[in-house]
Design a protein around this motif. Structure first.
Motif, mmCIF file in Angstrom:
data_model
loop_
_atom_site.group_PDB
_atom_site.id
_atom_site.type_symbol
_atom_site.label_atom_id
_atom_site.label_comp_id
_atom_site.label_asym_id
_atom_site.label_seq_id
_atom_site.Cartn_x
_atom_site.Cartn_y
_atom_site.Cartn_z
ATOM 1 N N LEU A 1 34.458 16.786 56.368
ATOM 2 C CA LEU A 1 35.574 17.021 57.282
ATOM 3 C C LEU A 1 35.077 17.273 58.705
ATOM 4 C CD1 LEU A 1 38.058 19.209 55.183
ATOM 5 C CD2 LEU A 1 38.433 16.897 56.058
ATOM 6 N N LEU A 2 34.002 18.017 58.819
ATOM 7 C CA LEU A 2 33.430 18.267 60.143
ATOM 8 C C LEU A 2 32.973 16.961 60.794
ATOM 9 C CD1 LEU A 2 31.304 21.492 59.505
ATOM 10 C CD2 LEU A 2 33.434 21.315 60.801
ATOM 11 N N ILE A 3 32.290 16.130 60.004
ATOM 12 C CA ILE A 3 31.826 14.840 60.525
ATOM 13 C C ILE A 3 33.013 13.955 60.875
ATOM 14 C CG2 ILE A 3 30.575 12.722 59.955
ATOM 15 C CD1 ILE A 3 28.796 14.443 58.103
ATOM 16 N N GLY A 4 34.004 13.914 59.979
ATOM 17 C CA GLY A 4 35.169 13.072 60.195
ATOM 18 C C GLY A 4 35.978 13.482 61.405
ATOM 19 N N ARG B 1 30.626 4.940 54.341
ATOM 20 C CA ARG B 1 29.270 4.815 53.805
ATOM 21 C C ARG B 1 28.555 6.160 53.825
ATOM 22 N NH1 ARG B 1 24.221 4.533 55.823
ATOM 23 N NH2 ARG B 1 25.069 4.666 57.940
ATOM 24 N N LEU B 2 28.687 6.887 54.926
ATOM 25 C CA LEU B 2 28.046 8.192 55.046
ATOM 26 C C LEU B 2 28.596 9.158 54.001
ATOM 27 C CD1 LEU B 2 26.202 10.178 56.474
ATOM 28 C CD2 LEU B 2 28.011 10.574 58.154
ATOM 29 N N PHE B 3 29.917 9.206 53.856
ATOM 30 C CA PHE B 3 30.515 10.096 52.865
ATOM 31 C C PHE B 3 30.084 9.706 51.454
ATOM 32 C CE2 PHE B 3 34.382 10.622 55.900
ATOM 33 C CZ PHE B 3 33.630 11.451 56.716
ATOM 34 N N ALA B 4 30.001 8.395 51.197
ATOM 35 C CA ALA B 4 29.584 7.919 49.874
ATOM 36 C C ALA B 4 28.170 8.384 49.549
ATOM 37 C CB ALA B 4 29.677 6.401 49.817
ATOM 38 N N ARG B 5 27.299 8.340 50.555
ATOM 39 C CA ARG B 5 25.924 8.810 50.335
ATOM 40 C C ARG B 5 25.908 10.311 50.049
ATOM 41 N NH1 ARG B 5 25.583 4.017 50.740
ATOM 42 N NH2 ARG B 5 23.929 2.775 51.707
ATOM 43 N N LEU C 1 28.736 4.708 42.691
ATOM 44 C CA LEU C 1 28.690 3.627 43.675
ATOM 45 C C LEU C 1 28.264 4.097 45.068
ATOM 46 C CD1 LEU C 1 31.945 1.778 42.588
ATOM 47 C CD2 LEU C 1 29.607 0.928 42.341
ATOM 48 N N GLY C 2 28.081 5.401 45.223
ATOM 49 C CA GLY C 2 27.767 5.938 46.546
ATOM 50 C C GLY C 2 26.538 5.331 47.183
ATOM 51 N N GLN D 1 41.356 13.876 52.491
ATOM 52 C CA GLN D 1 41.239 13.949 53.941
ATOM 53 C C GLN D 1 40.028 13.146 54.426
ATOM 54 O OE1 GLN D 1 41.819 17.143 52.064
ATOM 55 N NE2 GLN D 1 43.832 16.188 52.247
ATOM 56 N N LEU D 2 38.930 13.166 53.646
ATOM 57 C CA LEU D 2 37.760 12.359 53.983
ATOM 58 C C LEU D 2 38.092 10.872 53.877
ATOM 59 C CD1 LEU D 2 36.197 15.059 53.804
ATOM 60 C CD2 LEU D 2 34.393 13.805 52.624
#
Length: 240
Positions: free
Chosen positions: A22-25, A36-40, A83-84, A107-108
């Motif tokens: 959430l902070l990044i988003g 992609r970042l969230f998946a990782r 799949l991340g 929210q992400l």
């Protein structure tokens, strides 16, 4: 006991990644590389926590420049973690509108620039899908779709829906199939090693020059290739 420990750690992991995401988003909302970042962030630690033996062969997927339609089989909620590792740069996903109400993850998903579709309203769903042509052609972004439309842990792929293939044809971009071995029924989360999973991407299927009349044949070609790949991976997993 191990299962309980894993579920506790996964719950903690889900909350921590949700808060960090959430902070990044919020700092870079709707950035097409957020997904992609969230998946990782979700995937890498989760694979370790769950004790999964994950093998990936996805060269064709990462060799393909952004701006394609990625289709994959969908088995369970664990796909988020499985799949991340293989989500390529500048890739967003199509999901149902109700996902945005899932705490943290929803929210992400929204801040990741993913496409939310109201499946209960066909007019709005069509309008949302129409915007994907611009995403594919003008925003240099790929779209990840689960063409079966629902989770399927069976041995045979369910009939594919037309949406992903219509998008690819409208935008004139290739389709890249991604196949995941049938892991859902084999998961043993109470064991130290909970399961082996293979992920393999296939060669891109071009759509240049195709029209809506070609969709049934395109679906058949894609589904047949994916089914053959999944069956082959299953044989390899069972032999190993």
């Amino acid at each position: 006991m191990l299962f309980i420990v894993r579920m506790f750690l996964m719950g903690l992991h889900f909350i921590v990644v949700g808060a960090l995401g959430l902070l990044i988003g919020l700092c870079r909302p709707f950035n097409p590389d957020n997904s992609r970042l969230f998946a990782r962030l979700y995937g890498h630690p989760a694979v370790k926590i769950l004790g999964l033996d994950l093998k990936t062969e996805v060269g064709p997927l990462f060799d393909q420049p952004p701006g394609c339609v990625i289709v994959a089989n969908h088995q369970s909620n664990y796909d988020l973690f499985v799949l991340g590792k293989v989500v390529p740069p500048r890739t967003v996903c199509i999901g149902k509108k109700s996902l945005k109400w899932v705490p943290f993850f929803g929210q992400l998903f929204w801040l990741g620039g993913n496409v939310l579709i109201d499946r209960g309203n066909s007019a709005k769903a069509r309008k949302a899908l129409q915007t994907t042509t611009r995403t594919l052609t003008q925003e240099n972004t790929s779209i990840w779709v689960f063409p079966e439309g629902t989770r399927n842990s069976g041995s045979e792929l369910m009939p594919f829906k037309r949406g992903a293939f219509q998008m690819a044809i409208d935008a004139g971009v290739p389709i890249v199939p991604v196949c995941v071995s049938r892991y859902a029924r084999r998961l043993r989360l109470g064991s130290l090693r909970s399961g082996k999973i293979s992920i393999r991407s296939l060669a891109p299927i071009p759509t240049t020059g195709l029209s809506a009349a070609d969709i049934p044949q395109l679906i058949q070609q894609c589904q047949q290739q994916m089914q053959q790949c999944i069956d082959a991976m299953e044989r390899d997993v069972q032999v190993a």
